[in-house]
Design a protein around this motif. Structure first.
Motif, short mmCIF file in Angstrom:
data_model
loop_
_atom_site.label_atom_id
_atom_site.label_comp_id
_atom_site.label_asym_id
_atom_site.label_seq_id
_atom_site.Cartn_x
_atom_site.Cartn_y
_atom_site.Cartn_z
N ASP A 173 0.81 -1.21 0.00
CA ASP A 173 0.00 0.00 0.00
C ASP A 173 0.85 1.26 0.00
OD1 ASP A 173 -2.39 -1.32 -0.14
OD2 ASP A 173 -2.82 -1.23 2.01
N ARG A 198 4.59 1.68 -9.49
CA ARG A 198 4.00 2.08 -10.76
C ARG A 198 5.06 2.37 -11.83
NH1 ARG A 198 -0.81 5.81 -8.54
NH2 ARG A 198 0.76 7.41 -8.90
N ASN A 258 -10.74 -6.85 -3.42
CA ASN A 258 -11.08 -6.88 -4.85
C ASN A 258 -10.70 -5.59 -5.55
OD1 ASN A 258 -12.99 -5.09 -3.90
ND2 ASN A 258 -14.74 -6.47 -4.19
N LYS A 259 -10.01 -4.71 -4.85
CA LYS A 259 -9.61 -3.46 -5.47
C LYS A 259 -8.35 -2.92 -4.80
CE LYS A 259 -11.51 0.96 -7.06
NZ LYS A 259 -11.13 0.66 -8.44
N ASP A 286 -4.97 0.18 -5.66
CA ASP A 286 -4.80 1.47 -6.30
C ASP A 286 -5.11 1.36 -7.79
OD1 ASP A 286 -3.39 4.30 -6.42
OD2 ASP A 286 -2.49 3.08 -8.00
N ASN A 287 -5.93 2.26 -8.31
CA ASN A 287 -6.41 2.16 -9.70
C ASN A 287 -5.27 2.08 -10.71
OD1 ASN A 287 -9.15 2.08 -9.16
ND2 ASN A 287 -9.41 4.30 -9.28
N GLN A 288 -4.29 2.97 -10.58
CA GLN A 288 -3.22 3.01 -11.56
C GLN A 288 -2.30 1.81 -11.45
OE1 GLN A 288 -1.36 6.86 -12.43
NE2 GLN A 288 -2.82 7.80 -11.02
N GLN A 328 -3.32 -1.19 -10.32
CA GLN A 328 -4.12 -2.32 -10.77
C GLN A 328 -4.20 -2.39 -12.28
OE1 GLN A 328 -7.43 -3.27 -8.24
NE2 GLN A 328 -8.75 -3.74 -9.96
N SER A 329 -4.19 -1.23 -12.96
CA SER A 329 -4.26 -1.22 -14.42
C SER A 329 -3.01 -1.80 -15.06
CB SER A 329 -4.47 0.21 -14.92
OG SER A 329 -3.34 1.01 -14.67
#
Length: 224
Positions: free
Chosen positions: A142, A149, A190-191, A193-195, A197-198
Motif C-alpha cells: 500500500d 508504478r 477486490n480493489k 490502487d487504480n493506476q 491495478q491497471s
C-alpha cells in the motif's frame, strides 16, 4: 564432544549437490514442456494438491522478471494480483514457487515503508534488477504504490529528496531503483490502487468441487 561429532558428520550442502554440466542444463531447459515439469516438481516438493493452473501462472509471473527490456526500454514482465478468500492458499502457492527459484530471483517481504526500496537501492541501485517482488499481502504494498508504478511501466523508479550532509546542511539527494521486476500481490481485497491495478493481471483463485476433501486427505496422510 557429541555436538562437534554430529556437526562434523553433517554433509556440506554444497558438497551434497550433484554435478550438472551446462550442456545438461541447456538440454533440460530447451526440451519442450519445461513449465509443466517445473510445476509438477513444485507440487511434489511442497505437497500441492491440484492447483496446476495457478502454479503455472505464478511461475510465469515470477520468471518473467528475468526477461530483458524491449529496445524501447519497456519491461516485458507479467504482473499478477492473486485474489481469493482468506485461507484459500494464495501464499502457500507463491511460497511453493519461490522455494524452487534461486534466492537472487525473489524478493519476498511482509511490510515496507513508503521509501524503503529507494533507501535499500542507495546501497545497491540494482538490487531489484530481474527480481520477482512478492509481498505477503496487499497491505505490504500500500505504501509502495508510487515506487511500483514506474517500476512496472518503465523498468526503473527515481526519487529526489533532501537530507543533511556531514556538516548538517540540507542537500539534494537522488535515489534510483533499477528493474525490470515482476510482482505478485496476494490479497483478499477486490480493489487496489487504480493506476497500479491497471498494470496488472487479476486472477481469482477459485474453489473447485472436492478441494476440501482432497486437502484434508493429504493432511491426514502426512499426519499418519
Amino acid at each position: 564432544n557429541a555436538a562437534q561429532e554430529a556437526e562434523q558428520a553433517e554433509p556440506d550442502p554444497e558438497e551434497a549437490l550433484p554435478e550438472v554440466s551446462q550442456e545438461e542444463i541447456d538440454e533440460r531447459v530447451g526440451r519442450p514442456g519445461v513449465l509443466d515439469r517445473f510445476v509438477e516438481f513444485t507440487a511434489a516438493i511442497s505437497k500441492v494438491i491440484g492447483e496446476r493452473k495457478p502454479l503455472k501462472l505464478i511461475t510465469l509471473n515470477a520468471s518473467s522478471a528475468q526477461l530483458e527490456k524491449l529496445p524501447s526500454g519497456k519491461p516485458l514482465a507479467a504482473n499478477v494480483i492473486l485474489s481469493s478468500s482468506a485461507g484459500r492458499g494464495k501464499n502457500y502457492l507463491c511460497d511453493a514457487v519461490a522455494r524452487l527459484l534461486p534466492e537472487e530471483f525473489c524478493f519476498p517481504f511482509e511490510s515496507a515503508s513508503a521509501k524503503a526500496l529507494y533507501y535499500v537501492a542507495g546501497e545497491d541501485p540494482e538490487f531489484l534488477r530481474h527480481r520477482w517482488i512478492y509481498p505477503n499481502e496487499a497491505e505490504g504494498t500500500d505504501l509502495l504504490v508510487e515506487t511500483l508504478r514506474p517500476l512496472l511501466s518503465g523498468g526503473s523508479a527515481r526519487h529526489v529528496t533532501v537530507n543533511k550532509d556531514a556538516s548538517g546542511r540540507n542537500v539534494g539527494q537522488e535515489f534510483r531503483v533499477e528493474g525490470p521486476v515482476s510482482v505478485t500481490i496476494p490479497t483478499v481485497r477486490n480493489k487496489l490502487d487504480n493506476q497500479l491495478q491497471s498494470r496488472m493481471l487479476i486472477a481469482d483463485l477459485k474453489d473447485y468441487p472436492g478441494r476440501v476433501a482432497a486437502h484434508s486427505k493429504a493432511v491426514s496422510e502426512q499426519l499418519s
